[in-house]
Write a protein that holds these residues in place. Structure first.
Motif, mmCIF file in Angstrom:
data_model
loop_
_atom_site.group_PDB
_atom_site.id
_atom_site.type_symbol
_atom_site.label_atom_id
_atom_site.label_comp_id
_atom_site.label_asym_id
_atom_site.label_seq_id
_atom_site.Cartn_x
_atom_site.Cartn_y
_atom_site.Cartn_z
ATOM 1 N N LEU A 1 -25.293 0.537 -92.456
ATOM 2 C CA LEU A 1 -26.184 -0.105 -91.486
ATOM 3 C C LEU A 1 -25.803 0.327 -90.077
ATOM 4 O O LEU A 1 -24.659 0.718 -89.822
ATOM 5 C CB LEU A 1 -26.090 -1.625 -91.591
ATOM 6 C CG LEU A 1 -26.483 -2.238 -92.943
ATOM 7 C CD1 LEU A 1 -26.117 -3.712 -92.954
ATOM 8 C CD2 LEU A 1 -27.965 -2.060 -93.210
ATOM 9 N N ALA A 2 -26.757 0.240 -89.151
ATOM 10 C CA ALA A 2 -26.526 0.587 -87.742
ATOM 11 C C ALA A 2 -26.897 -0.621 -86.880
ATOM 12 O O ALA A 2 -28.078 -0.869 -86.629
ATOM 13 C CB ALA A 2 -27.364 1.798 -87.347
ATOM 14 N N PRO A 3 -25.934 -1.410 -86.409
ATOM 15 C CA PRO A 3 -26.231 -2.646 -85.666
ATOM 16 C C PRO A 3 -26.891 -2.427 -84.310
ATOM 17 O O PRO A 3 -27.695 -3.250 -83.857
ATOM 18 C CB PRO A 3 -24.853 -3.301 -85.498
ATOM 19 C CG PRO A 3 -24.008 -2.686 -86.564
ATOM 20 C CD PRO A 3 -24.505 -1.289 -86.707
ATOM 21 N N GLY A 4 -26.540 -1.314 -83.626
ATOM 22 C CA GLY A 4 -27.126 -1.079 -82.301
ATOM 23 C C GLY A 4 -26.636 -2.084 -81.266
ATOM 24 O O GLY A 4 -25.497 -2.543 -81.317
ATOM 25 N N GLU A 5 -27.519 -2.449 -80.314
ATOM 26 C CA GLU A 5 -27.186 -3.397 -79.256
ATOM 27 C C GLU A 5 -28.193 -4.540 -79.230
ATOM 28 O O GLU A 5 -29.343 -4.377 -79.628
ATOM 29 C CB GLU A 5 -27.192 -2.718 -77.881
ATOM 30 C CG GLU A 5 -25.920 -1.981 -77.535
ATOM 31 C CD GLU A 5 -25.898 -1.539 -76.086
ATOM 32 O OE1 GLU A 5 -24.784 -1.363 -75.555
ATOM 33 O OE2 GLU A 5 -26.977 -1.363 -75.489
ATOM 34 N N ILE A 6 -27.734 -5.684 -78.726
ATOM 35 C CA ILE A 6 -28.604 -6.837 -78.520
ATOM 36 C C ILE A 6 -28.868 -6.960 -77.025
ATOM 37 O O ILE A 6 -27.945 -6.900 -76.210
ATOM 38 C CB ILE A 6 -27.947 -8.129 -79.044
ATOM 39 C CG1 ILE A 6 -27.611 -7.973 -80.524
ATOM 40 C CG2 ILE A 6 -28.879 -9.311 -78.819
ATOM 41 C CD1 ILE A 6 -28.805 -7.651 -81.404
ATOM 42 N N GLU A 7 -30.128 -7.108 -76.651
ATOM 43 C CA GLU A 7 -30.509 -7.178 -75.245
ATOM 44 C C GLU A 7 -31.142 -8.515 -74.922
ATOM 45 O O GLU A 7 -31.910 -9.068 -75.712
ATOM 46 C CB GLU A 7 -31.497 -6.050 -74.920
ATOM 47 C CG GLU A 7 -31.843 -5.942 -73.439
ATOM 48 C CD GLU A 7 -32.812 -4.808 -73.173
ATOM 49 O OE1 GLU A 7 -34.033 -5.044 -73.302
ATOM 50 O OE2 GLU A 7 -32.363 -3.700 -72.851
ATOM 51 N N GLU A 8 -30.788 -9.039 -73.759
ATOM 52 C CA GLU A 8 -31.362 -10.291 -73.252
ATOM 53 C C GLU A 8 -32.122 -9.984 -71.967
ATOM 54 O O GLU A 8 -31.638 -9.240 -71.108
ATOM 55 C CB GLU A 8 -30.259 -11.305 -72.977
ATOM 56 C CG GLU A 8 -30.762 -12.685 -72.641
ATOM 57 C CD GLU A 8 -30.944 -13.553 -73.869
ATOM 58 O OE1 GLU A 8 -31.501 -14.654 -73.734
ATOM 59 O OE2 GLU A 8 -30.521 -13.140 -74.956
ATOM 60 N N GLN A 9 -33.324 -10.559 -71.841
ATOM 61 C CA GLN A 9 -34.136 -10.365 -70.640
ATOM 62 C C GLN A 9 -34.434 -11.713 -69.991
ATOM 63 O O GLN A 9 -34.765 -12.677 -70.683
ATOM 64 C CB GLN A 9 -35.462 -9.673 -70.972
ATOM 65 C CG GLN A 9 -35.337 -8.218 -71.379
ATOM 66 C CD GLN A 9 -36.696 -7.576 -71.594
ATOM 67 O OE1 GLN A 9 -37.719 -8.210 -71.398
ATOM 68 N NE2 GLN A 9 -36.693 -6.323 -71.982
ATOM 69 N N VAL A 10 -34.318 -11.773 -68.648
ATOM 70 C CA VAL A 10 -34.623 -12.982 -67.885
ATOM 71 C C VAL A 10 -35.504 -12.594 -66.712
ATOM 72 O O VAL A 10 -35.285 -11.564 -66.066
ATOM 73 C CB VAL A 10 -33.333 -13.667 -67.369
ATOM 74 C CG1 VAL A 10 -33.675 -14.808 -66.413
ATOM 75 C CG2 VAL A 10 -32.507 -14.195 -68.529
ATOM 76 N N THR A 11 -36.516 -13.401 -66.417
ATOM 77 C CA THR A 11 -37.392 -13.186 -65.269
ATOM 78 C C THR A 11 -37.322 -14.408 -64.347
ATOM 79 O O THR A 11 -37.214 -15.538 -64.820
ATOM 80 C CB THR A 11 -38.847 -12.945 -65.686
ATOM 81 O OG1 THR A 11 -39.332 -14.078 -66.428
ATOM 82 C CG2 THR A 11 -38.963 -11.706 -66.545
ATOM 83 N N VAL A 12 -37.395 -14.172 -63.038
ATOM 84 C CA VAL A 12 -37.399 -15.253 -62.062
ATOM 85 C C VAL A 12 -38.512 -15.015 -61.044
ATOM 86 O O VAL A 12 -38.938 -13.879 -60.834
ATOM 87 C CB VAL A 12 -36.038 -15.372 -61.326
ATOM 88 C CG1 VAL A 12 -34.929 -15.715 -62.287
ATOM 89 C CG2 VAL A 12 -35.722 -14.104 -60.559
ATOM 90 N N SER A 13 -38.983 -16.101 -60.436
ATOM 91 C CA SER A 13 -39.942 -16.033 -59.332
ATOM 92 C C SER A 13 -39.311 -16.737 -58.129
ATOM 93 O O SER A 13 -38.808 -17.854 -58.260
ATOM 94 C CB SER A 13 -41.271 -16.710 -59.702
ATOM 95 O OG SER A 13 -41.876 -16.036 -60.792
ATOM 96 N N ALA A 14 -39.322 -16.085 -56.958
ATOM 97 C CA ALA A 14 -38.646 -16.609 -55.782
ATOM 98 C C ALA A 14 -39.547 -16.513 -54.551
ATOM 99 O O ALA A 14 -40.386 -15.621 -54.432
ATOM 100 C CB ALA A 14 -37.338 -15.860 -55.531
ATOM 101 N N VAL A 15 -39.366 -17.469 -53.636
ATOM 102 C CA VAL A 15 -40.073 -17.486 -52.352
ATOM 103 C C VAL A 15 -39.013 -17.563 -51.251
ATOM 104 O O VAL A 15 -38.166 -18.465 -51.260
ATOM 105 C CB VAL A 15 -41.048 -18.671 -52.238
ATOM 106 C CG1 VAL A 15 -41.733 -18.662 -50.872
ATOM 107 C CG2 VAL A 15 -42.082 -18.610 -53.350
ATOM 108 N N PHE A 16 -39.074 -16.616 -50.280
ATOM 109 C CA PHE A 16 -38.137 -16.568 -49.172
ATOM 110 C C PHE A 16 -38.902 -16.700 -47.855
ATOM 111 O O PHE A 16 -40.048 -16.278 -47.761
ATOM 112 C CB PHE A 16 -37.352 -15.245 -49.151
ATOM 113 C CG PHE A 16 -36.379 -15.075 -50.281
ATOM 114 C CD1 PHE A 16 -35.048 -15.452 -50.141
ATOM 115 C CD2 PHE A 16 -36.786 -14.519 -51.478
ATOM 116 C CE1 PHE A 16 -34.142 -15.278 -51.169
ATOM 117 C CE2 PHE A 16 -35.891 -14.329 -52.520
ATOM 118 C CZ PHE A 16 -34.572 -14.725 -52.370
#
Length: 257
Positions: A239-254
């Motif tokens: 088997l080839a496990p590879g990598e696990i990726e996590e994605q997060v998005t944010v919205s900001a007002v400055f």
């Protein structure tokens, strides 16, 4: 002694004098005039503070790590003439499967039954009529393998033990605790949003001010490593496990200064 009464003219003069004095007193104690109403001042219009300019941006961040957990989907199926015989056959195959998982070092807490089924098998005769000729029973399990090096060996052992009744439906790799991965992805998402806002501030001739608001979207773990429909006759499956990726998005007002 002789009392002399004042003449009528004298009495009249005294009466007139008393009347004049009384009139003067009354004039001095007359009610004061009504005070003039206070002068109305024009209402002051509060100066409205000009709303500061703002910039709204979104940011995305990713973080990857090697998996430390494999979730293997396995099961058993058996077909027999009667429903009772089918259930008994699948129960025997399921017991053998569970026994071999324990021998492979899989903990009880890492084995979970996902489904249990029993359904009739229909056969159509030459006249086009359908008739129940058998019953099929099955049970599926989710198995967590915490030692990735043993994942292929566990799959091979299931195939060897369950035989024709055994099913290996796939394997998914993951991380047991994704919180650390999510923290890194969140930091990357905020930096991305801040850099975008700073660039917009420069392009518009402003300086970047304070953060007004910040919201985070649902984190996503796209495309975890998986190997569906595994079938092997060997004792161990590569088997080839590879990598696990996590994605997060944010919205900001400055603010823009």
């Amino acid at each position: 002694m002789t009392i002399r009464r004042p003449s009528a003219a004298a009495r009249t003069a005294r009466l007139l004098a008393a009347t004049a004095v009384l009139g003067g007193l009354l004039a001095g104690t007359s009610a004061p005039a009504l005070a003039a109403p206070p002068e109305r001042t024009a209402p002051r219009t509060a100066a409205r503070a000009e709303a500061p300019a703002t910039v709204s941006v979104s940011g995305s961040g990713r973080a990857a790590a090697a998996p430390d957990l494999a979730i293997v989907a396995v099961g058993v199926e058996a077909s027999r003439r009667t429903a009772k015989e089918a259930m008994a056959a699948q129960s025997t195959a399921a017991k053998s499967l569970l026994d071999v998982l324990r021998v492979q070092g899989v903990a009880e807490r890492d084995i979970r039954t996902d489904s249990l089924s029993l359904s009739p098998v229909y056969t159509q005769n030459t006249a086009g009529e359908s008739k129940v000729t058998a019953y099929q029973a099955g049970q599926s399990f989710s198995v967590k393998v915490r030692d990735l090096d043993r994942t292929g060996q566990v799959i091979g052992a299931v195939n060897d033990t369950a035989g024709d009744a055994g099913r290996v439906n796939g394997v998914v790799f993951d991380v047991a605790d994704p919180s650390a991965l999510r923290v890194k992805a969140r930091e990357a998402a905020y930096r991305d949003a801040y850099d975008k806002a700073a660039q917009h501030a420069r392009l518009s001739g402003h300086r970047l001010g304070r953060l007004v608001s910040l919201s985070e979207g649902e984190s996503v773990r796209p495309g975890p490593g998986a190997a569906p429909g595994i079938s092997a006759d060997e004792a161990s499956v590569p088997l080839a496990p590879g990598e696990i990726e996590e994605q997060v998005t944010v919205s900001a007002v400055f603010e823009l200064l």
